[in-house]
Scaffold this active site. Structure first.
Site, PDB file in Angstrom:
ATOM      1  N   TYR A  81       3.559   2.588  13.321  1.00 49.82           N
ATOM      2  CA  TYR A  81       3.992   3.629  12.396  1.00 49.82           C
ATOM      3  C   TYR A  81       3.388   4.983  12.745  1.00 49.82           C
ATOM      4  CZ  TYR A  81      -0.076   1.537   9.976  1.00 49.82           C
ATOM      5  OH  TYR A  81      -1.298   0.982   9.663  1.00 49.82           O
TER       6      TYR A  81
ATOM      7  N   ASP B 177      -5.753  -7.670  -0.581  1.00 47.90           N
ATOM      8  CA  ASP B 177      -4.325  -7.638  -0.908  1.00 47.90           C
ATOM      9  C   ASP B 177      -3.988  -8.627  -2.011  1.00 47.90           C
ATOM     10  OD1 ASP B 177      -3.891  -5.665   0.920  1.00 47.90           O
ATOM     11  OD2 ASP B 177      -2.906  -6.917   2.420  1.00 47.90           O
TER      12      ASP B 177
ATOM     13  N   LYS C 107       5.632   8.035   6.484  1.00 45.60           N
ATOM     14  CA  LYS C 107       5.498   7.109   7.609  1.00 45.60           C
ATOM     15  C   LYS C 107       6.872   6.837   8.225  1.00 45.60           C
ATOM     16  CE  LYS C 107       3.760   4.108   4.759  1.00 45.60           C
ATOM     17  NZ  LYS C 107       3.496   4.946   3.582  1.00 45.60           N
TER      18      LYS C 107
ATOM     19  N   HIS D 192       0.839  -1.190   0.000  1.00 48.97           N
ATOM     20  CA  HIS D 192       0.000   0.000   0.000  1.00 48.97           C
ATOM     21  C   HIS D 192       0.878   1.245   0.000  1.00 48.97           C
ATOM     22  CE1 HIS D 192      -2.750  -2.748   2.662  1.00 48.97           C
ATOM     23  NE2 HIS D 192      -2.783  -3.111   1.393  1.00 48.97           N
TER      24      HIS D 192
END
Length: 484
Positions: free
Chosen positions: A139, A178, A82, A76
């Site tokens: 994150y 996914d 991040k 992604h």
């Protein structure tokens, strides 16, 4: 599946390493432990900035807990930055550059445990596979999560990326979403954040339109579309879409600014709107390019450097100085200071050319000195600062060459158009203004002008930008003006 591994290595010094993907940085984190467990500084702004981490201003902390080894998530790419670390356990991380550009498709992999972290810029695809049960993946992000944000995805099994997953994907825990992501040939690269040009129909705005022609990442806003004189000019602006804003809008009626209505308008556009813009640019980590003026100085020195204290004489200069002060609060800012601007539309050179063509001999001030600045060179300087990533701050930008008076420049115009230089009569500013009153009888008052407006150019030249001589640009301007 791999079993539990020993805990994180203790005692590693804080360090950063570049990777195969531009902007992706891998960090070694110092972990301190004993028989009770361990402790670490997971993110430390001051120390990590010194090691190259961007000051990305995180606003949200997310944790993904994964019960089983082999849990696989991604790939992604989100529209924010991040800073990724592991709280417990270990992961095999995989990152693919999904940004538009030459590094599109580049891959980097690494094993992360509690002693390792990685910074992933906007548009780089993120994926991981847990190597231990009970792994927590953490994150920091610098934008609030939004389901409507534009994401870019890549299939975990993409053959071009060819990621060597420790646990084969047919044995991994994965979501159906996914599994169904597109392969690289079908991926639409994530575009960079856009550039917004304010004042797009002004002299500089028109030059910026030319220099950015055909660039789909640049948007232009005219005064009709975004009026900085309004009470809340940015109420409908989505700042999250932009990475750079070039403020080429200004109230520039120097004499009218001395009137009651003009004073209010000058402060609204040149100061209040810039202050509001600076707040938004800071909050959204936007690079602000703001155009300044020689009028922020009183002209008491012959050559103005970037670090000279501001000392404006009139309302226009005062409002511009206030705007400069506001713009300078933005962490990523370029204040581009100019003088005696010439571009499309009305300007001094166009006025003198018109007089020469009509056979009129003007009286022109000969005791105010400076250099012309052509808008194509201001636009080029802005592009240069942005592309080269020059240090943020204030830069003087004008044409190069000798310092001249207004009368000198007017005589140059007449000579280039085939009229004698003697057609221009040089007079002192006091004599020129002797026939005007201070605003009575319906006339606008006359604003004070700096006697010296020439700008020192060493700072911008040290970055590799050299503006052509004013004489060259003047000749080109007049040729273009008379071309059928």
């Amino acid at each position: 599946m791999p079993g539990a591994e020993p805990g994180p290595a203790f005692g590693k010094p804080l360090a950063s390493r570049t990777t195969a993907i531009p902007g992706v940085l891998l960090f070694d984190l110092p972990v301190h432990g004993d028989n009770r467990g361990w402790f670490k500084e997971n993110w430390q702004r001051e120390k990590m900035l010194a090691l190259g981490l961007p000051d990305f201003s995180p606003v949200q902390n997310n944790i993904s807990f994964n019960e089983l080894a082999g849990t696989t998530r991604g790939i992604h790419a989100e529209p924010w930055d991040k800073f990724i670390s592991v709280a417990t356990g270990r992961v095999f991380g995989a990152w693919v550059d999904l940004r538009q550009g030459p590094s599109f498709g580049s891959v980097f992999t690494a094993v992360l445990d509690a002693s390792t972290a990685i910074f992933i810029p906007r548009g780089v695809g993120n994926a991981f596979q847990t190597l231990e049960d009970g792994t927590a993946y953490s994150y920091l992000v610098n934008a609030h999560w939004s389901a409507g944000a534009p994401y870019t995805f890549l299939n975990l099994a993409d053959p071009t990326a060819a990621i060597d997953w420790p646990i084969p994907l047919d044995r991994a825990e994965m979501s159906e979403k996914d599994r169904d992501h597109p392969f690289l040939p079908q991926v639409v690269p994530m575009l960079p954040r856009k550039t917004l040009v304010l004042g797009a129909n002004g002299q500089l705005g028109l030059a910026l339109r030319k220099i950015y022609v055909g660039d789909p990442t640049v948007e232009f806003a005219t005064r009709t579309e975004l009026d900085l004189a309004g009470p809340a000019p940015f109420a409908d602006t989505d700042f999250s879409a932009y990475g750079t804003i070039i403020n080429a809008a200004a109230y520039t009626s120097v004499d009218a600014a001395e009137t009651s209505a003009g004073r209010a308008a000058a402060w609204a556009v040149n100061a209040s709107a810039v202050a509001a813009l600076a707040v938004h640019c800071t909050a959204h980590r936007i690079t602000l390019v703001h155009i300044s003026s020689d009028y922020v100085f009183d002209g008491s020195v012959a050559l103005h450097t970037e670090d000279e204290p501001l000392s404006p004489l009139g309302v226009y200069g005062q409002s511009k100085a206030a705007g400069d002060a506001a713009a300078s609060t933005v962490p990523a800012h370029y204040i581009v200071r100019t003088s005696w601007v010439v571009g499309g539309g009305g300007n001094f050179v166009a006025t003198m050319a018109s007089l020469a063509e009509r056979g009129i001999s003007p009286r022109v001030v000969n005791d105010q000195h400076g250099r012309l600045t052509f808008t194509q060179d201001i636009a080029a300087a802005i592009l240069h600062l942005l592309k080269t990533g020059a240090p943020h701050g204030t830069y003087n930008v004008s044409s190069s060459g000798p310092v001249q008076s207004w009368a000198d420049i007017a005589a140059d115009v007449f000579e280039l158009l085939g009229r004698p230089r003697s057609s221009v009569v040089g007079v002192g500013a006091a004599d020129y203004l002797a026939g005007r009153d201070s605003g009575a009888g319906g006339q606008e008052p006359t604003a004070p002008r700096p006697v010296h407006s020439a700008l020192a150019l060493e700072k911008i030249e040290a970055t590799g930008f050299l503006a052509p001589p004013a004489a060259q640009r003047l000749a080109e301007y007049l040729r273009e003006r008379t071309r059928p």
